[in-house]
Design a protein around this motif. Structure first.
Motif, PDB file in Angstrom:
ATOM      1  N   GLU A 102      43.588  36.995  49.241  1.00 39.12           N
ATOM      2  CA  GLU A 102      42.666  37.706  48.089  1.00 39.12           C
ATOM      3  C   GLU A 102      42.745  37.182  46.596  1.00 39.12           C
ATOM      4  OE1 GLU A 102      46.080  40.580  49.289  1.00 39.12           O
ATOM      5  OE2 GLU A 102      44.351  39.401  50.414  1.00 39.12           O
ATOM      6  N   VAL A 103      44.242  37.315  46.435  1.00 40.23           N
ATOM      7  CA  VAL A 103      44.615  36.696  45.058  1.00 40.23           C
ATOM      8  C   VAL A 103      44.143  35.261  44.855  1.00 40.23           C
ATOM      9  CG1 VAL A 103      46.578  36.264  43.593  1.00 40.23           C
ATOM     10  CG2 VAL A 103      46.450  38.265  44.763  1.00 40.23           C
TER      11      VAL A 103
ATOM     12  N   GLN B 205      43.631  38.904  35.080  1.00 38.53           N
ATOM     13  CA  GLN B 205      44.548  38.968  36.168  1.00 38.53           C
ATOM     14  C   GLN B 205      45.437  37.971  36.291  1.00 38.53           C
ATOM     15  OE1 GLN B 205      42.302  38.716  40.009  1.00 38.53           O
ATOM     16  NE2 GLN B 205      44.210  38.890  41.110  1.00 38.53           N
TER      17      GLN B 205
ATOM     18  N   ASP C  58      40.528  35.120  44.353  1.00 41.20           N
ATOM     19  CA  ASP C  58      40.075  35.350  42.946  1.00 41.20           C
ATOM     20  C   ASP C  58      40.274  34.199  42.154  1.00 41.20           C
ATOM     21  OD1 ASP C  58      39.203  37.985  44.063  1.00 41.20           O
ATOM     22  OD2 ASP C  58      41.352  38.777  43.233  1.00 41.20           O
TER      23      ASP C  58
ATOM     24  N   GLY D 259      37.876  31.562  42.393  1.00 43.75           N
ATOM     25  CA  GLY D 259      36.368  31.964  41.901  1.00 43.75           C
ATOM     26  C   GLY D 259      36.597  31.961  40.382  1.00 43.75           C
ATOM     27  N   ALA D 260      37.537  32.181  39.642  1.00 43.67           N
ATOM     28  CA  ALA D 260      37.451  32.098  38.332  1.00 43.67           C
ATOM     29  C   ALA D 260      37.634  30.684  37.753  1.00 43.67           C
ATOM     30  CB  ALA D 260      38.862  32.744  37.702  1.00 43.67           C
TER      31      ALA D 260
ATOM     32  N   LYS E  75      38.398  34.518  30.911  1.00 38.25           N
ATOM     33  CA  LYS E  75      38.070  34.609  32.441  1.00 38.25           C
ATOM     34  C   LYS E  75      39.084  34.819  33.200  1.00 38.25           C
ATOM     35  CE  LYS E  75      33.397  32.193  31.514  1.00 38.25           C
ATOM     36  NZ  LYS E  75      32.681  33.527  31.946  1.00 38.25           N
TER      37      LYS E  75
END
Length: 405
Positions: free
Chosen positions: A154-155, A241, A158, A161-162, A237
């Motif tokens: 999941e990390v 995180q 993400d 995706g960025a 963006k």
């Protein structure tokens, strides 16, 4: 105990010591990050139940991984497990040269409390791809992540995706992940939840976006040289995180670095060519005589020393300058000896009490109180008139006048 009971007991013992399982096949692609998690929960079920209820969940379990028949893993495959109570992770980036050759990885799980083991094989079948390698590759340095945290699906999803949001490529893949410690980074202090940092390399099929190119501007390069944070428009963006160090970003166009060859040479069979039988030297070889070497070693330095000695003797004895220097040195040596002999015969000065006294009235020289032959060892400490036999009375001048008597 009956034979059947013994057989059952032996079977249970063998199952406790080690358990083997069927092979598991995975099919990663060349040039794409491969991640395989060794889950503790999966191996807990393979161990026999522990007598105390509820204790099996906290069993410390570690893993050992190696290529079958070898003591270590392949060079492209790495392994990490932070603690004995966390899952292990196999990760790496296989290349096209590993494609077509399955690699069997032996995974052994150790229960550190009960000393039980469980083993199974992981068969890695690397698949070749026409997209390998992607021509544009960017490497990011993320300061607030550890490598095992970044490997979580999941990390990593993400982050990709960025990156895709600011790059807009058709194909985007994670190529490799490397801990900052493997790049010479320092182990962080265990305070303020500091992280080791991780390098993430991604590849795409389109050129770098203008946002990624901003770090190459002279203004940002100057700020990086002054250890200041550059101004990147698309940093917001990631900021929620991922804390990216934009001064350490690396942009590589592999088409400009080296050409890509679609066809690869056929690998050989791994057998060295035939060179014939080994012919060792004969046992009847003559031993070497080192006497001549010994003579040369001694004769050459000795001859040089003799020549130098002859030149020195000729210069000092036969040449006029050398003879004058020898005579001068000899005269200095004789003078030094004469001065030393004279200093040995020099008399020690007598004290003032032993020197002659001059009488200012009569002009007479009064001898000292003690002559040279006077024995001072028998002289009493308190002298009287009888002891001063050699003392001479100095006449005193009388004043004139009738009142003097």
């Amino acid at each position: 105990m009956s034979a059947a009971a013994v057989a059952v007991w032996l079977g249970s013992v063998v199952s406790i010591l080690s358990r083997s399982h069927a092979d598991r096949n995975v099919y990663p692609s060349a040039g794409v990050l491969f991640v395989h998690v060794l889950e503790r929960e999966y191996f807990k079920g393979e161990f026999p139940p522990y007598p105390k209820a509820g204790d099996a969940n906290s069993d410390p379990i570690t893993f050992n991984t190696n290529l079958k028949g070898y003591p270590d893993r392949p060079g492209w495959l790495r392994y990490i497990q932070r603690t004995q109570h966390s899952d292990g992770v196999l990760y790496g980036s296989p290349t096209a040269e590993h494609a077509g050759r399955p690699s069997v990885i032996e995974i052994t799980a150790y229960n550190r409390r009960t000393f039980e083991t469980a083993r199974h094989n992981l068969v890695i079948n690397i698949m070749g791809t026409e997209e390998f390698p992607l021509p544009y590759q960017a490497e990011f340095y993320i300061k607030n992540m550890n490598v095992e945290e970044m490997l979580a699906s999941e990390v990593l999803g993400d982050f990709l995706g960025a990156v895709k949001n600011i790059w807009q490529p058709d194909h985007l893949n994670a190529i490799n992940i490397t801990s900052a410690l493997d790049r010479g980074g320092r182990v962080p202090l265990p305070i303020n939840n500091l992280k080791e940092g991780v390098y993430v390399m991604v590849g795409a099929d389109v050129a770098f976006s203008s946002c990624l190119r901003e770090v190459e501007s002279p203004h940002n390069q100057l700020r990086c040289s002054q250890e200041m944070e550059p101004s990147i428009s698309c940093d917001k963006k990631f900021r929620a995180q991922f804390d990216i160090d934009w001064c350490k970003i690396s942009l590589v166009d592999i088409n400009r670095v080296f050409p890509i060859y679609i066809t690869r040479p056929e690998p050989g069979n791994g057998i060295l060519p035939e060179f014939g039988l080994y012919d060792p030297p004969s046992e009847t070889l003559m031993s070497r005589n080192y006497f001549s070497d010994f003579l040369i070693t001694l004769a050459v330095p000795s001859a040089v020393a003799v020549v130098l000695l002859f030149i020195l003797g000729y210069t000092m004895c036969c040449r006029r300058e050398g003879f004058i220097q020898m005579v001068h040195h000899n005269s200095i040596q004789k003078s030094s000896k004469e001065l030393r002999s004279m200093s040995k015969n020099r008399e020690i000065s007598w004290p003032l009490s032993t020197l002659p006294v001059f009488n200012p009235v009569s002009g007479e020289v009064v001898p000292p109180l003690h002559p040279d032959n006077y024995e001072t060892t028998s002289m009493p400490l308190m002298q009287t008139q009888t002891n001063l036999q050699n003392q001479i009375t100095i006449p005193q001048q009388r004043p004139s006048g009738k009142w003097y008597s």
